[in-house]
Design a protein around this motif. Sequence first.
Motif, PDB file in Angstrom:
ATOM      1  N   ARG A  13       3.587  -1.786  38.609  1.00 23.64           N
ATOM      2  CA  ARG A  13       4.420  -1.579  38.309  1.00 23.64           C
ATOM      3  C   ARG A  13       5.654  -2.116  37.873  1.00 23.64           C
ATOM      4  N   SER A  14       5.884  -2.192  39.712  1.00 20.12           N
ATOM      5  CA  SER A  14       6.523  -3.301  40.103  1.00 20.12           C
ATOM      6  C   SER A  14       6.396  -4.996  39.359  1.00 20.12           C
ATOM      7  N   LEU A  15       5.426  -5.360  39.195  1.00 19.93           N
ATOM      8  CA  LEU A  15       4.664  -6.287  38.446  1.00 19.93           C
ATOM      9  C   LEU A  15       5.118  -6.631  36.894  1.00 19.93           C
ATOM     10  N   GLY A  16       5.284  -5.796  35.642  1.00 21.67           N
ATOM     11  CA  GLY A  16       5.793  -5.297  34.964  1.00 21.67           C
ATOM     12  C   GLY A  16       3.770  -5.341  34.232  1.00 21.67           C
ATOM     13  N   ILE A  17       3.436  -5.574  34.684  1.00 20.76           N
ATOM     14  CA  ILE A  17       1.797  -5.675  34.331  1.00 20.76           C
ATOM     15  C   ILE A  17       1.245  -4.662  32.682  1.00 20.76           C
ATOM     16  N   GLY A  18       1.803  -3.702  32.680  1.00 23.00           N
ATOM     17  CA  GLY A  18       1.538  -2.806  31.364  1.00 23.00           C
ATOM     18  C   GLY A  18       2.638  -3.742  30.258  1.00 23.00           C
ATOM     19  N   ASP A  19       3.422  -4.076  30.955  1.00 22.29           N
ATOM     20  CA  ASP A  19       3.685  -5.251  29.652  1.00 22.29           C
ATOM     21  C   ASP A  19       2.484  -5.976  28.997  1.00 22.29           C
ATOM     22  N   TYR A  20       1.384  -6.082  29.392  1.00 19.90           N
ATOM     23  CA  TYR A  20       0.651  -7.526  28.861  1.00 19.90           C
ATOM     24  C   TYR A  20      -0.855  -6.745  28.728  1.00 19.90           C
ATOM     25  N   ILE A  21      -0.832  -5.082  29.001  1.00 23.18           N
ATOM     26  CA  ILE A  21      -2.092  -4.739  28.830  1.00 23.18           C
ATOM     27  C   ILE A  21      -2.660  -4.447  27.608  1.00 23.18           C
ATOM     28  N   TYR A  22      -3.682  -4.676  26.828  1.00 24.70           N
ATOM     29  CA  TYR A  22      -3.883  -4.698  25.334  1.00 24.70           C
ATOM     30  C   TYR A  22      -4.569  -3.823  25.198  1.00 24.70           C
ATOM     31  N   LEU A  23      -3.013  -2.669  24.695  1.00 21.80           N
ATOM     32  CA  LEU A  23      -3.278  -1.261  24.269  1.00 21.80           C
ATOM     33  C   LEU A  23      -4.476  -0.786  22.920  1.00 21.80           C
ATOM     34  N   GLY A  24      -5.007   0.508  22.920  1.00 22.58           N
ATOM     35  CA  GLY A  24      -4.979   0.904  21.627  1.00 22.58           C
ATOM     36  C   GLY A  24      -4.139   2.046  21.032  1.00 22.58           C
TER      37      GLY A  24
END
Length: 251
Positions: A88-99
């Motif tokens: 979360r601190s790195l903002g990883i969620g914005d980069y993940i390819y999700l269905g």
Amino acid sequence: MSSTEELLKRLGVFIDAGTLRLALTHRSYAYENGGIPTNERLEFLGDSILGFSVTDALYRDNPTLPEGDLAKRRSAVVSTRALAGIGRSLGIGDYIYLGQGEKLTEGKNKASILADTMEALIGATYVSNDIETARQLVMRLIGPLLKDAAALGAGTDWKTSIQELAAGRQLGSIYYAVEGSGPDHARTFVAVLQIGGTAYGKGSGHSKKEAEQEAAADAWRKLSGAEAKVSGAESAPENATAAPSEPAAGS
């Protein structure tokens, strides 16, 4: 999807484009796109690198600490909770390819998905570079947690920690009252931890287990902070019956 150049800048490593995309490909996206490869193999690899790197650092930096304490500290910093916090601190969620299903249920904020992706990125760093580069990444990410005594004190198995604390003070039996709400695909659970019939902690999550862990962590912090006020085995904090505070967002 944000630019992966920014992600690599945050991580401070080079990962070739193909390996990086693979590390960010969640199984939900892969399933909806013809069964393409997922990040699970890289996650498996990264998990091993993470565990070894942390174990090595703990062993070298704590020459007198017994095996049990070393194991508890390792568990604390390689846990889903800890890795998700870093993600979360790195903002990883914005980069993940999700269905689409995971997108609709805010999959980019789910602790399990963030933690798994962090491990996959560690694995990808090794594949694109070498073991030393991957180890250095782990230490940059995990190093601050290794120095955080509060985070390591109870480890991350909060249910075991609160059980030990409650037994030591003879506060009574532990019971988790859990309620679920929302549709099946976006279920949310709220748990209230009762010790000897008194509510001490509250937590929420996408699963019963997560909610119970949050409630246990909430209760452990309250009881630990109130330890100086406890004068007898049957005593409880003065505010034990007050409505417990909500857990921190994203915890």
